[in-house]
Design a protein around this motif. Structure first.
Motif, mmCIF file in Angstrom:
data_model
loop_
_atom_site.group_PDB
_atom_site.id
_atom_site.type_symbol
_atom_site.label_atom_id
_atom_site.label_comp_id
_atom_site.label_asym_id
_atom_site.label_seq_id
_atom_site.Cartn_x
_atom_site.Cartn_y
_atom_site.Cartn_z
ATOM 1 N N GLY A 136 0.808 -1.206 0.105
ATOM 2 C CA GLY A 136 0.175 0.028 -0.087
ATOM 3 C C GLY A 136 0.731 1.248 -0.031
ATOM 4 N N ASP A 137 2.218 1.085 -0.228
ATOM 5 C CA ASP A 137 3.006 2.558 -0.207
ATOM 6 C C ASP A 137 3.361 2.611 -1.720
ATOM 7 N N TYR A 138 2.600 2.518 -2.475
ATOM 8 C CA TYR A 138 2.712 2.902 -3.972
ATOM 9 C C TYR A 138 1.778 2.525 -4.865
ATOM 10 N N GLU A 139 1.491 3.265 -5.941
ATOM 11 C CA GLU A 139 0.312 3.027 -6.882
ATOM 12 C C GLU A 139 1.025 3.111 -8.413
ATOM 13 N N TYR A 140 0.567 2.041 -9.096
ATOM 14 C CA TYR A 140 0.936 2.119 -10.622
ATOM 15 C C TYR A 140 0.036 2.960 -11.127
ATOM 16 N N SER A 141 0.628 4.274 -11.879
ATOM 17 C CA SER A 141 -0.260 5.384 -12.840
ATOM 18 C C SER A 141 -1.264 4.327 -13.748
ATOM 19 N N PRO A 142 -2.406 4.490 -13.468
ATOM 20 C CA PRO A 142 -3.382 3.590 -14.325
ATOM 21 C C PRO A 142 -2.970 3.875 -15.932
ATOM 22 N N VAL A 143 -2.470 4.829 -16.228
ATOM 23 C CA VAL A 143 -2.225 5.210 -17.715
ATOM 24 C C VAL A 143 -0.680 4.885 -18.044
ATOM 25 N N SER A 144 -0.102 4.301 -17.091
ATOM 26 C CA SER A 144 1.327 4.147 -17.498
ATOM 27 C C SER A 144 1.635 2.800 -18.170
ATOM 28 N N LYS A 145 2.744 2.429 -18.984
ATOM 29 C CA LYS A 145 2.921 1.245 -19.446
ATOM 30 C C LYS A 145 3.152 0.132 -18.491
ATOM 31 N N ALA A 146 3.720 0.344 -17.343
ATOM 32 C CA ALA A 146 3.932 -0.598 -16.397
ATOM 33 C C ALA A 146 2.413 -1.100 -15.949
ATOM 34 N N ALA A 147 1.531 -0.325 -15.811
ATOM 35 C CA ALA A 147 0.293 -0.715 -15.395
ATOM 36 C C ALA A 147 -0.497 -1.807 -16.420
ATOM 37 N N LEU A 148 -0.248 -1.048 -17.584
ATOM 38 C CA LEU A 148 -0.723 -1.996 -18.712
ATOM 39 C C LEU A 148 0.064 -3.464 -18.523
ATOM 40 N N GLY A 149 1.517 -3.597 -18.445
ATOM 41 C CA GLY A 149 2.012 -4.586 -18.371
ATOM 42 C C GLY A 149 1.669 -5.516 -17.199
ATOM 43 N N LYS A 150 1.449 -4.996 -15.973
ATOM 44 C CA LYS A 150 1.085 -5.694 -14.703
ATOM 45 C C LYS A 150 -0.510 -6.308 -15.199
ATOM 46 N N ALA A 151 -1.400 -5.760 -15.811
ATOM 47 C CA ALA A 151 -2.534 -6.326 -16.217
ATOM 48 C C ALA A 151 -2.445 -7.238 -17.022
ATOM 49 N N ARG A 152 -1.367 -7.306 -17.952
ATOM 50 C CA ARG A 152 -1.138 -8.589 -18.921
ATOM 51 C C ARG A 152 -0.514 -9.627 -18.254
ATOM 52 N N PHE A 153 0.220 -9.292 -17.260
ATOM 53 C CA PHE A 153 1.198 -10.389 -16.698
ATOM 54 C C PHE A 153 0.126 -11.335 -15.777
ATOM 55 N N PHE A 154 -0.668 -10.732 -15.299
ATOM 56 C CA PHE A 154 -1.818 -11.577 -14.207
ATOM 57 C C PHE A 154 -2.908 -12.049 -15.004
ATOM 58 N N SER A 155 -3.245 -11.575 -16.212
ATOM 59 C CA SER A 155 -4.237 -12.029 -16.916
ATOM 60 C C SER A 155 -4.191 -13.515 -17.343
ATOM 61 N N GLN A 156 -5.359 -14.254 -17.173
ATOM 62 C CA GLN A 156 -5.475 -15.487 -17.735
ATOM 63 C C GLN A 156 -5.951 -15.664 -19.098
ATOM 64 N N GLN A 157 -6.330 -14.241 -19.523
ATOM 65 C CA GLN A 157 -7.055 -14.288 -20.997
ATOM 66 C C GLN A 157 -5.713 -14.056 -21.983
ATOM 67 N N PHE A 158 -4.905 -13.165 -21.751
ATOM 68 C CA PHE A 158 -4.209 -12.620 -22.610
ATOM 69 C C PHE A 158 -2.784 -13.313 -22.606
ATOM 70 N N THR A 159 -2.315 -13.757 -21.633
ATOM 71 C CA THR A 159 -0.880 -14.108 -21.331
ATOM 72 C C THR A 159 -0.816 -15.543 -20.642
ATOM 73 N N ASN A 160 0.363 -16.153 -20.643
ATOM 74 C CA ASN A 160 0.600 -17.201 -20.017
ATOM 75 C C ASN A 160 1.777 -16.979 -18.969
ATOM 76 N N CYS A 161 2.117 -15.822 -18.483
ATOM 77 C CA CYS A 161 3.069 -15.466 -17.666
ATOM 78 C C CYS A 161 3.083 -15.956 -16.364
ATOM 79 N N ALA A 162 1.946 -15.895 -15.837
ATOM 80 C CA ALA A 162 1.818 -16.294 -14.369
ATOM 81 C C ALA A 162 1.667 -17.913 -14.058
ATOM 82 N N THR A 163 1.611 -18.714 -15.324
ATOM 83 C CA THR A 163 1.308 -19.871 -15.210
ATOM 84 C C THR A 163 2.536 -20.498 -14.435
ATOM 85 N N CYS A 164 3.551 -19.958 -14.676
ATOM 86 C CA CYS A 164 5.109 -20.514 -14.348
ATOM 87 C C CYS A 164 5.637 -19.322 -13.384
ATOM 88 N N HIS A 165 5.218 -18.108 -13.592
ATOM 89 C CA HIS A 165 6.125 -17.106 -12.818
ATOM 90 C C HIS A 165 5.170 -16.425 -11.723
#
Length: 412
Positions: free
Chosen positions: A219-248
């Motif tokens: 709770g000490d940091y917020e990803y800016s919702p319009v940032s590239k990092a926020a987009l990447g975070k959403a993609r990383f943890f997505s079951q629909q778009f990527t397979n990253c979290a399956t192993c990572h």
């Protein structure tokens, strides 16, 4: 011969009293104490534990570079593998970070749950140190490099113990921590050395959890919702778009202590690092079969299904620990993500951006984890940039200054 590399650890008055943990201090008698962690810290940085006295654990696991090897080759790129104590020998695998190695479970065969993945539970080999899991524990791993002829190159345990006994501070510390007779048995003394190094690697400083992602979880940091990092975070943890979290992903969303690896073993189709093989003089036709070649699986009636499999690495500090894959074949995270994407049927990433030609064939073409690799949708360039930015946010605070210049565009 007094230790000079880590004076806070061992350059203490003659009476050393073991207190078993925490930081050094004084007991009621006024004697200065030393802990197993401090002893391990000193050993980790001691070049005297190599044949030519040029190489310590910290040579290839440099604390200033996220505990990886920052040495470069003639092209100015970070080496794919580390040079040995003799200044010539070159390994065949990339040096992984020693950070967070305490979180790697002991090598075992088992089942665990996956998160943010449509894939079922994983059953197979898990954990162990080194890329192939051949050292079951941190202690086992610590005992390997001093005796490895292409690393620290000492001929036997007796020689290592003799090097330890050259240092009277070590003698005092070992006898106080492990008993007055610890040097009577070479194997016991060598084991005590590995125990101390493992204690250092298990210390809180080796698993700092100070990245922006950790601060977000607390709770000490917020990803800016319009940032590239926020987009990447959403993609990383997505079951629909990527397979990253399956192993990572190791823990459910929102949990502290996420190491971004569940320590499974997979063959992801990594090609041979031909430049490294040329440099290290590997025999023509040599194949690194990974997990299949270690002693722990030798009782398997058929190890062919294990060939080409390596343990999933942590993604912590991945933005500052290039090159990538077990053999250091790729130089950039952008390349790594495009390599993963190329497994998807609709992918447009058919060219390796580092070579300008099609991806080279896998070193081991069988046993590729297509079930996991072919999950998800093909990524756009924006998705890839976002994922790289999210991975940058996994960099511990003390290493953020090592991030490449393009991190400034991530909105972190």
């Amino acid at each position: 011969m007094k230790l000079s590399v880590r004076p806070l650890a061992l350059l203490l008055p003659a009476t050393l009293i073991a207190c078993g943990g925490g930081s050094g201090g004084s007991d009621d008698s006024g004697s200065v104490s030393i802990t197993e962690i401090q002893l391990g810290d000193a050993l980790f940085h001691d070049t005297n534990l190599s044949l030519e006295r040029t190489q310590a654990c910290s040579t290839c696991h440099d604390p200033d570079h996220a505990f990886t090897d920052p040495s470069t080759n003639g092209n100015g790129n970070v080496r794919s593998a580390s040079i040995g104590d003799d200044g010539v020998s070159l390994g065949d695998r990339n040096t992984p970070t020693a950070l967070y190695s305490a979180s790697i479970p002991e090598f075992t065969y088992g089942t665990h749950q996956r998160f943010n993945s449509p894939q079922g539970d994983y059953t197979g080999y898990i954990g162990g140190q080194f890329w192939d899991g051949r050292a079951a524990t941190l202690e086992d791993q610590a005992g390997g490099p001093p005796l490895n002829p292409i690393e620290m190159n000492l001929p036997d345990k007796a020689t290592v113990v003799a090097r330890l006994r050259e240092n009277t501070d070590y003698e005092d510390a070992f006898t106080e921590l492990y008993g007055t007779n610890i040097f009577d048995d070479v194997d016991e003394a060598y084991s005590a050395m590995t125990q101390a190094i493992a204690a250092f690697e298990r210390s809180p400083d080796m698993s700092p959890f100070t990245s922006k992602y950790d601060k977000f979880i607390r709770g000490d940091y917020e990803y800016s919702p319009v940032s590239k990092a926020a987009l990447g975070k959403a993609r990383f943890f997505s079951q629909q778009f990527t397979n990253c979290a399956t192993c990572h992903q190791l823990r459910p969303n929102g949990n502290e202590g996420e190491t971004f690896s569940n320590y499974e073993f997979h063959n992801i189709g990594v090609p041979v690092n031909t430049r490294l093989r040329t440099a290290n003089g590997s025999d023509e036709g040599f194949t690194d079969t990974g997990l299949a070649a270690i002693d722990a699986v030798s009782d398997e009636p058929d190890t062919s299904e294990l060939e080409g499999k390596f343990r999933v690495p942590t993604l912590r500090n991945v933005g500052v620990t290039a090159p990538y894959m077990h053999n250091g074949v790729f130089q950039s995270l952008d390349t790594v993500i495009r390599f993963y994407d190329r497994h998807l049927v609709s992918s447009t990433n058919g060219i390796n951006p580092e070579t300008g030609i099609a991806w080279a064939a896998p070193e081991v073409g069988e046993n590729i984890s297509f079930t996991e690799l072919r999950q998800g949708n093909a990524l756009s360039d924006n998705d890839i940039e976002g994922l790289v930015c999210f991975l940058y946010s996994l960099t511990d605070e003390q290493y953020e200054h090592l991030l490449p210049a393009d991190a400034e565009e991530c909105g972190l």
